[in-house]
Motif scaffolding. Structure first.
Motif, short mmCIF file in Angstrom:
data_model
loop_
_atom_site.label_atom_id
_atom_site.label_comp_id
_atom_site.label_asym_id
_atom_site.label_seq_id
_atom_site.Cartn_x
_atom_site.Cartn_y
_atom_site.Cartn_z
N TYR A 98 0.87 -1.19 0.00
CA TYR A 98 0.00 0.00 0.00
C TYR A 98 0.90 1.24 0.00
O TYR A 98 1.92 1.26 0.68
CB TYR A 98 -0.90 0.02 1.25
N ILE A 99 0.51 2.25 -0.79
CA ILE A 99 1.28 3.50 -0.79
C ILE A 99 0.34 4.69 -0.63
O ILE A 99 -0.84 4.65 -0.95
CB ILE A 99 2.10 3.70 -2.08
N ARG A 100 0.91 5.77 -0.09
CA ARG A 100 0.34 7.10 -0.23
C ARG A 100 1.28 7.86 -1.14
O ARG A 100 2.45 8.07 -0.80
CB ARG A 100 0.21 7.81 1.12
N ASP A 101 0.81 8.24 -2.33
CA ASP A 101 1.66 9.03 -3.21
C ASP A 101 1.51 10.50 -2.83
O ASP A 101 0.40 10.99 -2.64
CB ASP A 101 1.30 8.80 -4.67
N CYS A 102 2.63 11.20 -2.77
CA CYS A 102 2.65 12.55 -2.20
C CYS A 102 2.98 13.63 -3.22
O CYS A 102 3.71 14.57 -2.93
CB CYS A 102 3.62 12.60 -1.03
N GLY A 103 2.44 13.50 -4.40
CA GLY A 103 2.63 14.54 -5.41
C GLY A 103 2.92 13.94 -6.75
O GLY A 103 4.00 13.37 -6.97
N GLY A 131 -2.57 13.55 -5.84
CA GLY A 131 -2.59 14.42 -7.00
C GLY A 131 -1.48 15.44 -6.93
O GLY A 131 -0.41 15.20 -6.36
N ARG A 132 -1.73 16.62 -7.47
CA ARG A 132 -0.72 17.67 -7.50
C ARG A 132 -0.60 18.35 -6.13
O ARG A 132 -1.60 18.61 -5.48
CB ARG A 132 -1.08 18.70 -8.57
N TRP A 147 4.84 19.77 -21.66
CA TRP A 147 5.63 20.16 -22.81
C TRP A 147 5.41 21.63 -23.19
O TRP A 147 6.28 22.28 -23.74
CB TRP A 147 5.26 19.28 -24.02
N ASP A 148 4.20 22.12 -22.93
CA ASP A 148 3.90 23.50 -23.34
C ASP A 148 4.61 24.53 -22.47
O ASP A 148 4.71 25.70 -22.82
CB ASP A 148 2.39 23.77 -23.31
N GLY A 149 5.15 24.10 -21.31
CA GLY A 149 5.88 25.01 -20.44
C GLY A 149 5.00 25.96 -19.66
O GLY A 149 5.50 26.82 -18.95
N ASP A 150 3.68 25.79 -19.74
CA ASP A 150 2.76 26.73 -19.10
C ASP A 150 2.14 26.18 -17.82
O ASP A 150 1.64 26.93 -17.00
CB ASP A 150 1.62 27.11 -20.06
N THR A 151 2.14 24.88 -17.65
CA THR A 151 1.53 24.29 -16.47
C THR A 151 2.62 23.86 -15.49
O THR A 151 3.76 23.64 -15.87
CB THR A 151 0.67 23.07 -16.85
N THR A 152 2.25 23.75 -14.24
CA THR A 152 3.23 23.40 -13.20
C THR A 152 2.85 22.11 -12.51
O THR A 152 1.69 21.70 -12.51
CB THR A 152 3.33 24.52 -12.16
N TRP A 153 3.86 21.49 -11.90
CA TRP A 153 3.63 20.25 -11.17
C TRP A 153 2.67 20.47 -10.02
O TRP A 153 1.74 19.71 -9.81
CB TRP A 153 4.98 19.74 -10.66
N GLY A 154 2.89 21.53 -9.26
CA GLY A 154 2.02 21.82 -8.13
C GLY A 154 1.02 22.91 -8.43
O GLY A 154 1.18 23.69 -9.37
N TYR A 155 -0.05 22.94 -7.63
CA TYR A 155 -0.94 24.10 -7.63
C TYR A 155 -0.17 25.26 -7.01
O TYR A 155 0.45 25.09 -5.96
CB TYR A 155 -2.18 23.84 -6.79
N ASN A 177 -5.64 12.75 -0.09
CA ASN A 177 -4.67 13.42 0.78
C ASN A 177 -4.25 14.70 0.09
O ASN A 177 -4.19 14.77 -1.14
CB ASN A 177 -3.45 12.53 1.01
N ILE A 178 -3.97 15.73 0.88
CA ILE A 178 -3.47 16.99 0.36
C ILE A 178 -2.02 17.15 0.79
O ILE A 178 -1.71 17.11 1.98
CB ILE A 178 -4.32 18.18 0.85
N LYS A 179 -1.14 17.33 -0.18
CA LYS A 179 0.28 17.55 0.10
C LYS A 179 0.56 19.04 0.02
O LYS A 179 0.28 19.68 -0.99
CB LYS A 179 1.12 16.80 -0.93
N VAL A 180 1.12 19.60 1.09
CA VAL A 180 1.43 21.02 1.13
C VAL A 180 2.93 21.20 1.31
O VAL A 180 3.58 20.48 2.07
CB VAL A 180 0.67 21.75 2.26
N MET A 181 3.49 22.17 0.61
CA MET A 181 4.92 22.45 0.67
C MET A 181 5.15 23.62 1.63
O MET A 181 5.11 24.78 1.24
CB MET A 181 5.45 22.77 -0.72
N ALA A 182 5.41 23.29 2.88
CA ALA A 182 5.54 24.32 3.90
C ALA A 182 6.91 25.00 3.88
O ALA A 182 7.05 26.11 4.39
CB ALA A 182 5.29 23.72 5.28
#
Length: 397
Positions: A98-103, A131-132, A147-155, A177-182
């Motif tokens: 089992y995993i929790r994926d964190c981004g 998710g993101r 590829w378009d360079g306009d979208t980002t990995w994170g919100y 789950n919500i991953k936050v970059m503190a």
């Protein structure tokens, strides 16, 4: 309805201390769950005195990442999906059920979790998807995604209102789950590890929105001030915790907040990255590793609840190396039993899956490993290359 009886093994069940000998349990072949009835099994599997423990729960992975190429930017969704499917196979073979994926870029973890839940043949652990992740502009997580360079990995969430909307979007798409970059991180070029990124108010909004929708919140938090903000905000887990202070260790104990150390993620960069990784990554990793390990040891000694994760996918941090994290935990002060509990019961509780996973007892899924040696005596036993892996009572490796 048919049943399979597994017998003649020593059992660490993830719930009780110690190892019980001459153990057995019966699995309902239709549901994959352990049942109470020990009689009238249709099939008997003799495990010849080997050692059984719960499948590992890795509560911090990044299945989109390739730990060898370390490519993060200008990815296609097809490339991310292919990489994720290959990484899931490695995780399962290593003993992770089992995993929790964190981004994950393009919410690929959410999409694969949905396909798996719908019965499609996604070979690998069960997935609790984030998710993101939530980042600030220019912070840890602000990588170019497409590829378009306009979208980002994170919100990119630069206010409480933006955080609120992003969490609601993640909920809509299916995140659990919500991953936050503190804080800043090792792999981001624009910041330092101890940079404070998301504000206290933004983190509080993330927790408020996530908890109102039965989601958990995991905080990437390495610098002391960012850790403190995340703890005050009431996140469910601190991920990494590199510079956690004594004050926050006590607050985490009081609030019941988990710490997911991911020691292997710090270990692999200086060990294998010289001449292969950007200088800023090596400089960051080398500057904090000793303190990082010392602070995690202090948290374990103080009795903070420890969950289990590896940050798999970061440089040279292979998905197959998950069991090595158990050894690192013992090297900074955990007992073998504490490390094994972190990877079973504790992580199941953190992920809110403990009604079905985390311990080997009646009513729960029969996800378990069969080892040649006793992991309570020798934690390296879980690193056995040819271990047998069962998922829902079915041998998968």
């Amino acid at each position: 309805m048919t049943k399979t009886k597994f017998q003649n093994f020593s059992l660490f069940d993830g719930k009780h201390s110690g190892m019980s000998t001459k153990a057995s349990f019966v699995v309902d072949d239709e549901t994959g769950r352990i049942v109470d009835n020990q009689n009238n099994a249709d099939t008997v599997v003799d495990l010849h005195g080997k050692y059984v423990m719960p499948g590992l729960i890795n509560a911090h992975t990044h299945i989109m990442m390739n730990p060898t190429t370390n490519k993060l930017e200008y990815l296609s969704e097809a490339e991310v999906t292919y990489t994720a499917l290959e990484n899931l196979k490695q995780l399962l073979q290593s003993g992770v059920t089992y995993i929790r994926d964190c981004g994950c870029a393009f919410d690929v973890d959410i999409k694969l979790a949905k396909l798996k839940a719908d019965g499609h043949a996604i070979y690998g652990p069960e997935i609790l998807a984030s998710g993101r992740p939530m980042s600030i502009t220019g912070g840890h997580g602000d990588f170019v995604e497409g590829w378009d360079g306009d979208t980002t990995w994170g919100y990119l969430t630069d206010s409480p209102d933006e955080m609120c909307k992003a969490v609601r979007k993640a909920f809509k798409y299916g995140a659990k789950n919500i991953k936050v970059m503190a804080t800043g991180g090792v792999m981001s070029a624009t910041d330092e590890i101890d940079d404070t990124e998301l504000s206290l108010e933004e983190l509080q909004m993330a927790v408020k929105e996530a908890h109102s929708k039965h989601m958990t919140v995991a905080a990437h938090a390495e610098g002391a001030n960012g850790i403190h903000n995340a703890v005050l905000a009431g996140v469910d887990s601190i991920e990494h915790g590199s510079y956690v202070t004594d004050e926050d260790i006590q607050l985490m104990k009081e609030k019941g907040i988990y710490l997911t150390p991911t020691l292997i993620a710090g270990y692999t960069i200086p060990k294998y990255g010289e001449g292969k990784l950007p200088k800023y990554m090596l400089d960051k990793a080398n500057s904090f590793l000793k303190t990082y390990f010392e602070r995690i040891g202090a948290a374990i000694k103080a009795g903070v609840k420890i969950s289990f994760g590896t940050d798999a996918g970061t440089p040279f941090n292979d998905f197959s190396a998950t069991p090595f994290e158990l050894q690192l935990l013992t090297e900074v002060g955990a007992t073998n039993e504490q490390a094994l509990m972190a990877a079973s019961q504790n992580s199941a509780h953190l992920l809110h899956i403990d009604e079905d996973y985390g311990t080997l007892e009646v009513g729960k899924f029969a996800d378990f490993l069969v080892l040649n040696e006793n992991p309570l005596d020798k934690i390296e036993a879980v690193q056995q290359d040819d271990k047998t892996v069962y998922q829902h009572g079915v041998k998968v490796y």
